[in-house]
Design a protein around this motif. Structure first.
Motif, PDB file in Angstrom:
ATOM      1  N   GLY A  86      35.833 -13.585 -55.063  1.00 56.38           N
ATOM      2  CA  GLY A  86      35.603 -14.640 -55.717  1.00 56.38           C
ATOM      3  C   GLY A  86      33.900 -14.385 -55.008  1.00 56.38           C
ATOM      4  N   VAL A  87      33.079 -13.821 -54.265  1.00 57.70           N
ATOM      5  CA  VAL A  87      31.747 -14.177 -54.049  1.00 57.70           C
ATOM      6  C   VAL A  87      31.677 -12.903 -54.561  1.00 57.70           C
ATOM      7  CG1 VAL A  87      30.132 -15.844 -53.223  1.00 57.70           C
ATOM      8  CG2 VAL A  87      32.010 -16.200 -53.059  1.00 57.70           C
ATOM      9  N   ILE A  88      29.808 -12.822 -55.241  1.00 60.23           N
ATOM     10  CA  ILE A  88      29.454 -11.133 -55.095  1.00 60.23           C
ATOM     11  C   ILE A  88      28.013 -10.942 -54.375  1.00 60.23           C
ATOM     12  CG2 ILE A  88      28.979  -8.897 -57.099  1.00 60.23           C
ATOM     13  CD1 ILE A  88      30.498 -10.594 -59.104  1.00 60.23           C
ATOM     14  N   PHE A  89      28.093 -10.102 -53.897  1.00 62.12           N
ATOM     15  CA  PHE A  89      27.166 -10.302 -53.075  1.00 62.12           C
ATOM     16  C   PHE A  89      25.378  -9.525 -53.561  1.00 62.12           C
ATOM     17  CE2 PHE A  89      29.802 -11.318 -49.979  1.00 62.12           C
ATOM     18  CZ  PHE A  89      29.758 -12.187 -49.364  1.00 62.12           C
ATOM     19  N   TYR A  90      24.599  -9.944 -53.711  1.00 64.86           N
ATOM     20  CA  TYR A  90      23.568  -8.861 -53.943  1.00 64.86           C
ATOM     21  C   TYR A  90      22.318  -7.854 -52.942  1.00 64.86           C
ATOM     22  CZ  TYR A  90      25.209 -11.411 -58.189  1.00 64.86           C
ATOM     23  OH  TYR A  90      26.045 -11.960 -59.636  1.00 64.86           O
ATOM     24  N   ASP A  91      22.183  -6.874 -53.329  1.00 64.92           N
ATOM     25  CA  ASP A  91      20.812  -6.554 -52.665  1.00 64.92           C
ATOM     26  C   ASP A  91      18.945  -7.147 -52.101  1.00 64.92           C
ATOM     27  OD1 ASP A  91      22.224  -4.365 -52.046  1.00 64.92           O
ATOM     28  OD2 ASP A  91      22.266  -3.363 -53.331  1.00 64.92           O
ATOM     29  N   VAL A  92      18.768  -7.862 -50.775  1.00 65.25           N
ATOM     30  CA  VAL A  92      18.035  -8.144 -51.529  1.00 65.25           C
ATOM     31  C   VAL A  92      16.778  -7.081 -51.635  1.00 65.25           C
ATOM     32  CG1 VAL A  92      16.288  -9.295 -49.758  1.00 65.25           C
ATOM     33  CG2 VAL A  92      18.532  -9.715 -49.710  1.00 65.25           C
ATOM     34  N   PRO A  93      15.887  -7.628 -52.951  1.00 60.59           N
ATOM     35  CA  PRO A  93      14.759  -6.429 -52.824  1.00 60.59           C
ATOM     36  C   PRO A  93      13.587  -6.674 -51.579  1.00 60.59           C
ATOM     37  CG  PRO A  93      14.710  -7.792 -54.980  1.00 60.59           C
ATOM     38  CD  PRO A  93      15.508  -8.072 -53.675  1.00 60.59           C
ATOM     39  N   GLN A  94      13.396  -5.302 -51.384  1.00 60.05           N
ATOM     40  CA  GLN A  94      12.461  -5.251 -50.529  1.00 60.05           C
ATOM     41  C   GLN A  94      11.414  -5.845 -49.505  1.00 60.05           C
ATOM     42  OE1 GLN A  94      12.042  -0.441 -50.013  1.00 60.05           O
ATOM     43  NE2 GLN A  94      13.824  -0.351 -49.580  1.00 60.05           N
ATOM     44  N   SER A  95      10.712  -6.098 -50.509  1.00 58.65           N
ATOM     45  CA  SER A  95       9.318  -7.033 -50.635  1.00 58.65           C
ATOM     46  C   SER A  95      10.062  -8.032 -50.240  1.00 58.65           C
ATOM     47  CB  SER A  95       9.266  -6.716 -52.407  1.00 58.65           C
ATOM     48  OG  SER A  95      10.225  -8.131 -53.009  1.00 58.65           O
ATOM     49  N   PHE A  96      11.054  -8.831 -50.306  1.00 61.30           N
ATOM     50  CA  PHE A  96      11.297  -9.870 -49.405  1.00 61.30           C
ATOM     51  C   PHE A  96      11.355  -9.722 -47.996  1.00 61.30           C
ATOM     52  CE2 PHE A  96      12.316 -11.673 -53.730  1.00 61.30           C
ATOM     53  CZ  PHE A  96      10.640 -12.506 -53.724  1.00 61.30           C
ATOM     54  N   GLY A  97      12.050  -7.980 -47.156  1.00 63.67           N
ATOM     55  CA  GLY A  97      11.508  -7.836 -45.964  1.00 63.67           C
ATOM     56  C   GLY A  97      12.893  -7.997 -45.515  1.00 63.67           C
ATOM     57  N   ALA A  98      14.467  -8.655 -45.828  1.00 65.07           N
ATOM     58  CA  ALA A  98      15.730  -8.859 -45.877  1.00 65.07           C
ATOM     59  C   ALA A  98      16.374  -7.930 -45.811  1.00 65.07           C
ATOM     60  CB  ALA A  98      15.591 -10.438 -46.108  1.00 65.07           C
ATOM     61  N   THR A  99      16.228  -6.141 -45.409  1.00 60.94           N
ATOM     62  CA  THR A  99      17.511  -5.737 -46.830  1.00 60.94           C
ATOM     63  C   THR A  99      18.466  -5.243 -45.998  1.00 60.94           C
ATOM     64  OG1 THR A  99      16.138  -3.639 -45.608  1.00 60.94           O
ATOM     65  CG2 THR A  99      14.987  -4.265 -47.566  1.00 60.94           C
ATOM     66  N   LEU A 100      18.563  -5.920 -44.831  1.00 61.93           N
ATOM     67  CA  LEU A 100      20.083  -5.572 -43.728  1.00 61.93           C
ATOM     68  C   LEU A 100      21.083  -7.070 -44.986  1.00 61.93           C
ATOM     69  CD1 LEU A 100      19.105  -4.747 -40.098  1.00 61.93           C
ATOM     70  CD2 LEU A 100      19.449  -3.644 -42.235  1.00 61.93           C
ATOM     71  N   CYS A 101      20.401  -8.126 -45.104  1.00 60.25           N
ATOM     72  CA  CYS A 101      21.197  -8.646 -45.500  1.00 60.25           C
ATOM     73  C   CYS A 101      21.024  -8.844 -47.758  1.00 60.25           C
ATOM     74  CB  CYS A 101      20.841 -10.610 -45.191  1.00 60.25           C
ATOM     75  SG  CYS A 101      20.252 -10.662 -44.138  1.00 60.25           S
TER      76      CYS A 101
END
Length: 125
Positions: A86-101
């Motif tokens: 029921g919950v979809i996760f999205y990639d964090v853009p690399q420009s924000f630096g938290a790419t592992l989350c």
């Protein structure tokens, strides 16, 4: 011999205590984890997240992307585990630096999630 063993054990304990203390040296705050009562969440220096100065830009990005908000019955706090479905996760853009989350919006709040465990690692305020 027994005194020698006790002395060695005491020395090892004294030397290893500072190392363990350094591994977890930043207290983020006291939060309630769903169903477990209140506890203190310890975050080590390696935790990834959105830096405070980039949070306004990240919130603007989320609004532009029109990410839907999912509703869950529990409070949204660091350490909570999100449902498997029921919950979809999205990639964090690399420009924000938290790419592992990954990020998502739950109960109207943007959160960073460790994708393997679905554990909330940061609530973006």
């Amino acid at each position: 011999m027994r005194n020698h063993l006790l002395a060695v054990t005491a020395i090892v304990a004294a030397v290893s205590a500072p190392v363990a203390a350094q591994a977890q040296n930043t207290v983020q705050g006291t939060v309630g984890v769903a169903g477990t009562g209140t506890g203190t969440v310890i975050v080590d220096d390696g935790t990834v997240g959105i830096a405070a100065d980039q949070r306004p830009a990240f919130r603007k990005y989320i609004v532009q992307e029109r990410v839907p908000s999912y509703s869950i019955p529990d409070r949204v706090v660091v350490g909570s585990i999100l449902p498997e479905t029921g919950v979809i996760f999205y990639d964090v853009p690399q420009s924000f630096g938290a790419t592992l989350c990954r990020y998502t919006v739950v109960n109207g709040e943007t959160v960073l999630v460790e994708p393997r465990t679905r554990r909330i690692v940061q609530v973006i305020d």
